[in-house]
Structures are given as structure tokens and as C-alpha cells.
Design a protein around this motif. Structure first.
Motif, PDB file in Angstrom:
ATOM      1  N   GLU A   1       0.829  -1.271   0.023  1.00 41.95           N
ATOM      2  CA  GLU A   1       0.115   0.126   0.115  1.00 41.95           C
ATOM      3  C   GLU A   1       0.883   1.131   0.177  1.00 41.95           C
ATOM      4  O   GLU A   1       1.932   1.278   0.749  1.00 41.95           O
ATOM      5  CB  GLU A   1      -1.003  -0.036   1.190  1.00 41.95           C
ATOM      6  CG  GLU A   1      -1.958   1.085   1.142  1.00 41.95           C
ATOM      7  CD  GLU A   1      -2.725   1.134   2.564  1.00 41.95           C
ATOM      8  OE1 GLU A   1      -3.941   0.824   2.572  1.00 41.95           O
ATOM      9  OE2 GLU A   1      -2.043   1.203   3.836  1.00 41.95           O
ATOM     10  N   ALA A   2       0.352   2.296  -0.716  1.00 47.77           N
ATOM     11  CA  ALA A   2       1.124   3.571  -0.870  1.00 47.77           C
ATOM     12  C   ALA A   2       0.408   4.443   0.198  1.00 47.77           C
ATOM     13  O   ALA A   2      -0.807   4.752  -0.147  1.00 47.77           O
ATOM     14  CB  ALA A   2       0.973   4.171  -2.204  1.00 47.77           C
ATOM     15  N   LYS A   3       0.884   4.865   1.324  1.00 48.47           N
ATOM     16  CA  LYS A   3       0.438   5.849   2.226  1.00 48.47           C
ATOM     17  C   LYS A   3       0.098   7.023   1.530  1.00 48.47           C
ATOM     18  O   LYS A   3      -1.092   7.902   1.747  1.00 48.47           O
ATOM     19  CB  LYS A   3       0.992   5.761   3.340  1.00 48.47           C
ATOM     20  CG  LYS A   3       0.290   6.542   4.699  1.00 48.47           C
ATOM     21  CD  LYS A   3       1.002   6.549   5.865  1.00 48.47           C
ATOM     22  CE  LYS A   3      -0.028   7.430   6.982  1.00 48.47           C
ATOM     23  NZ  LYS A   3       0.861   7.502   8.167  1.00 48.47           N
ATOM     24  N   SER A   4       0.892   7.649   0.901  1.00 51.56           N
ATOM     25  CA  SER A   4       0.959   8.947   0.054  1.00 51.56           C
ATOM     26  C   SER A   4       1.737   8.995  -1.210  1.00 51.56           C
ATOM     27  O   SER A   4       2.518   7.895  -1.443  1.00 51.56           O
ATOM     28  CB  SER A   4       1.735  10.061   1.033  1.00 51.56           C
ATOM     29  OG  SER A   4       2.968   9.591   1.498  1.00 51.56           O
TER      30      SER A   4
ATOM     31  N   GLY B   1       8.469   3.501  -0.082  1.00 51.19           N
ATOM     32  CA  GLY B   1       7.161   3.246   0.312  1.00 51.19           C
ATOM     33  C   GLY B   1       6.143   4.331  -0.436  1.00 51.19           C
ATOM     34  O   GLY B   1       4.975   4.526  -0.295  1.00 51.19           O
ATOM     35  N   TYR B   2       6.685   5.444  -1.139  1.00 52.21           N
ATOM     36  CA  TYR B   2       5.634   6.478  -1.776  1.00 52.21           C
ATOM     37  C   TYR B   2       5.314   5.934  -3.207  1.00 52.21           C
ATOM     38  O   TYR B   2       5.995   5.273  -3.833  1.00 52.21           O
ATOM     39  CB  TYR B   2       6.512   7.887  -1.975  1.00 52.21           C
ATOM     40  CG  TYR B   2       6.925   8.506  -0.835  1.00 52.21           C
ATOM     41  CD1 TYR B   2       5.725   9.335   0.105  1.00 52.21           C
ATOM     42  CD2 TYR B   2       8.249   8.461  -0.349  1.00 52.21           C
ATOM     43  CE1 TYR B   2       6.308   9.692   1.258  1.00 52.21           C
ATOM     44  CE2 TYR B   2       8.608   9.098   0.845  1.00 52.21           C
ATOM     45  CZ  TYR B   2       7.670   9.701   1.782  1.00 52.21           C
ATOM     46  OH  TYR B   2       7.835  10.393   2.954  1.00 52.21           O
TER      47      TYR B   2
ATOM     48  N   ARG C   1      -4.111  11.333  -5.738  1.00 52.22           N
ATOM     49  CA  ARG C   1      -4.478  11.480  -4.396  1.00 52.22           C
ATOM     50  C   ARG C   1      -5.438  10.049  -3.935  1.00 52.22           C
ATOM     51  O   ARG C   1      -5.332   9.674  -2.920  1.00 52.22           O
ATOM     52  CB  ARG C   1      -5.245  12.659  -4.158  1.00 52.22           C
ATOM     53  CG  ARG C   1      -5.437  12.958  -2.813  1.00 52.22           C
ATOM     54  CD  ARG C   1      -6.017  14.349  -2.520  1.00 52.22           C
ATOM     55  NE  ARG C   1      -5.404  15.744  -2.921  1.00 52.22           N
ATOM     56  CZ  ARG C   1      -4.598  16.076  -2.392  1.00 52.22           C
ATOM     57  NH1 ARG C   1      -3.959  15.660  -1.327  1.00 52.22           N
ATOM     58  NH2 ARG C   1      -3.966  17.207  -2.816  1.00 52.22           N
TER      59      ARG C   1
ATOM     60  N   THR D   1      -3.882   6.814  -2.781  1.00 49.53           N
ATOM     61  CA  THR D   1      -3.412   6.773  -1.565  1.00 49.53           C
ATOM     62  C   THR D   1      -4.167   6.581  -0.272  1.00 49.53           C
ATOM     63  O   THR D   1      -5.358   6.794  -0.449  1.00 49.53           O
ATOM     64  CB  THR D   1      -2.412   8.088  -1.275  1.00 49.53           C
ATOM     65  OG1 THR D   1      -3.123   9.047  -0.929  1.00 49.53           O
ATOM     66  CG2 THR D   1      -1.387   8.452  -2.286  1.00 49.53           C
ATOM     67  N   SER D   2      -3.416   5.837   0.729  1.00 44.62           N
ATOM     68  CA  SER D   2      -4.289   5.615   1.864  1.00 44.62           C
ATOM     69  C   SER D   2      -4.658   6.800   2.810  1.00 44.62           C
ATOM     70  O   SER D   2      -5.560   7.010   3.415  1.00 44.62           O
ATOM     71  CB  SER D   2      -3.706   4.552   2.750  1.00 44.62           C
ATOM     72  OG  SER D   2      -2.510   4.843   3.251  1.00 44.62           O
ATOM     73  N   SER D   3      -3.684   7.755   2.648  1.00 43.63           N
ATOM     74  CA  SER D   3      -3.643   9.054   3.361  1.00 43.63           C
ATOM     75  C   SER D   3      -4.543  10.203   3.003  1.00 43.63           C
ATOM     76  O   SER D   3      -4.953  10.956   3.385  1.00 43.63           O
ATOM     77  CB  SER D   3      -2.248   9.494   3.898  1.00 43.63           C
ATOM     78  OG  SER D   3      -1.427   9.852   2.732  1.00 43.63           O
TER      79      SER D   3
ATOM     80  N   LYS E   1      -2.674  12.027   0.975  1.00 42.97           N
ATOM     81  CA  LYS E   1      -1.702  13.041   1.151  1.00 42.97           C
ATOM     82  C   LYS E   1      -0.885  12.998  -0.320  1.00 42.97           C
ATOM     83  O   LYS E   1      -0.348  12.124  -0.453  1.00 42.97           O
ATOM     84  CB  LYS E   1      -0.953  13.114   2.313  1.00 42.97           C
ATOM     85  CG  LYS E   1      -1.713  13.484   3.403  1.00 42.97           C
ATOM     86  CD  LYS E   1      -0.804  13.622   4.570  1.00 42.97           C
ATOM     87  CE  LYS E   1      -1.437  14.385   5.764  1.00 42.97           C
ATOM     88  NZ  LYS E   1      -0.572  14.353   7.300  1.00 42.97           N
TER      89      LYS E   1
ATOM     90  N   ALA F   1       3.009  11.999   6.343  1.00 42.50           N
ATOM     91  CA  ALA F   1       2.370  10.935   7.117  1.00 42.50           C
ATOM     92  C   ALA F   1       1.244  10.732   7.481  1.00 42.50           C
ATOM     93  O   ALA F   1       0.568  11.614   7.364  1.00 42.50           O
ATOM     94  CB  ALA F   1       3.447  10.886   8.342  1.00 42.50           C
TER      95      ALA F   1
END
Length: 232
Positions: A26-29, A55-56, A108, A111-113, A115, A232
Motif C-alpha cells: 500500500e502507498a500511504k502517500s 514507500g511512496y 490522490r 493513497t491511503s492517507s 496526501k 505521514a
């Protein structure tokens, strides 16, 4: 994993390509990587790959697509360098910012966040500053941005953190311009400027003669910490 993806313009009546590098899992951001005047070349793709490794979701839009799609130039090759300067002179920067905004909107939801950050180099450093002022990007970094003296008034529109790396001996950004940048931007708590003494334009390029390993490593470590804090 990397691939070429198509992104719709904001108007929806056209599209352009972008290089996308995705992390494992998973890509958080996400981070938009904004090209130099040399296009989405090997160095820019390597920037994306390195960001994906940590991780991006990293994406580099082809901003010269209206002029010549798929530009890849070598800054150490003089004819290539002259071609790049010609492209920069013809490039519509306002349209480029709209394409960056379209790229932000594209990634956008991936991503999970929710951000998205942006990082740009040379012309891309200038566009990174404009992106911070004109879009909803969450955090932005510019390396050796050119021509900011005529954009300094836009800092009032910047609502999210911005970091700028300045080469003190930049052949394209004179000392007077650097002084103006500090005079105006140092007062803004959202903006952080770092100077790299003795460094010339392009010191953080991935490949070629311009790179300075020590300065590039320091600047990139500051960028990594900045994004870790704000995305984050």
C-alpha cells in the motif's frame, strides 16, 4: 513496479503521459516528481524509483507534451542542453502547473492517507514553488529553483510547508536573487530555505557531471525527513 500511465487534463479534453513508480504494498502517500528542462529522462525516473523504494507512490508527468511528447535529454550533451533551453523558452508554465494539478488529482485517490507532495528540480524547482502557491499539494520541495524573484509575491498563497534547496554558486540564480529569496521567504514560517555553499546548479542530479555527492546526500536527507513529517 513502474509503468507509463495516461492522465486527463483538468479540462478533460486531452491527456498526457506520466512515469509512475509504485511501492510494494500500500502507498500511504504520493509524490509528484517535477522534471528539469531535460524532460522525464533517466535521472527523473530514478528519482521516482528511489521514492517508491521507500514507500511512496511516485509520478513524473511529461510536462513538455504540448511541445514534444517524450522528451529525454542529457544535460552533459551540449546539443541536448541547447535543445532543453529552447524547450524551456517555449514552455507554458501556467499550463504546466495545471498539468501538475491534474497529476495530483490523479494520484490522490491512490493513497491511503490522501496526501500528495511534490518535488522539482531546476525548472521543476520553480514549478514546485508555483505548485505550492497554486494547488492543494500537501508539502513541496524545490531544488535550485530558477527565476523565483518574479514569483516571490505568491508566497502569501502558500498554505502548506515548502522547502527550497539553494546552490550558492548557481550559474542560473545570481546572488541578488538568492538574497531576495531569503529576505522575503525567511519570514514565512511555512517555508524553509537551505543554502549549499560552493555548489552549482544541478548538484543533486542522479547522473552526470553536475552531481556533488556530499551536497546531494545532505539535501536528499533533508527532503526525506521533510516528507516523512508532512506526508505521514
Amino acid at each position: 513496479m513502474s509503468e507509463t500511465v495516461s492522465i486527463s487534463t483538468l479540462s478533460g479534453d486531452d491527456s498526457f503521459n506520466a512515469y509512475l513508480a509504485a511501492p510494494i504494498g500500500e502507498a500511504k502517500s504520493a509524490i509528484v516528481v517535477i522534471q528539469e528542462i531535460f524532460g522525464v529522462n533517466e535521472g527523473i525516473r530514478q528519482k521516482c524509483d528511489s521514492l517508491a523504494d521507500v514507500g511512496y507512490l511516485a509520478i513524473a508527468p511529461d510536462l513538455f507534451w504540448r511541445l514534444t511528447p517524450g522528451v529525454e535529454l542529457d544535460p552533459d550533451n551540449e546539443p541536448n542542453f541547447q535543445t532543453a533551453l529552447d524547450l524551456m523558452g517555449k514552455f507554458n508554465q501556467d499550463a504546466g502547473i495545471r498539468d501538475i494539478e491534474a497529476t495530483i488529482k490523479h494520484v490522490r485517490p491512490m493513497t491511503s492517507s490522501g496526501k500528495v507532495g511534490a518535488v522539482g528540480y531546476c525548472l521543476g524547482g520553480r514549478l514546485a514553488y508555483m505548485t505550492a502557491a497554486r494547488t492543494d499539494v500537501n508539502a513541496t520541495v524545490g531544488y535550485y529553483a530558477v527565476g523565483l524573484d518574479d514569483l516571490l509575491h505568491e508566497h502569501n498563497a502558500i498554505s502548506h510547508p515548502l522547502m527550497l534547496h539553494i546552490a550558492s554558486d548557481d550559474g542560473f540564480v545570481n546572488a541578488e536573487t538568492q538574497a531576495k529569496m531569503h529576505e522575503v521567504l525567511d519570514r514565512d514560517p511555512k517555508i524553509t530555505l537551505y543554502d549549499y555553499e560552493g555548489q552549482d546548479h544541478g548538484f543533486a542530479t542522479e547522473f552526470g557531471k553536475r552531481r556533488n555527492e556530499e551536497a546531494a546526500t545532505l539535501a536528499d536527507s533533508r527532503t526525506a525527513e521533510f516528507f516523512a513529517e508532512h506526508l505521514a
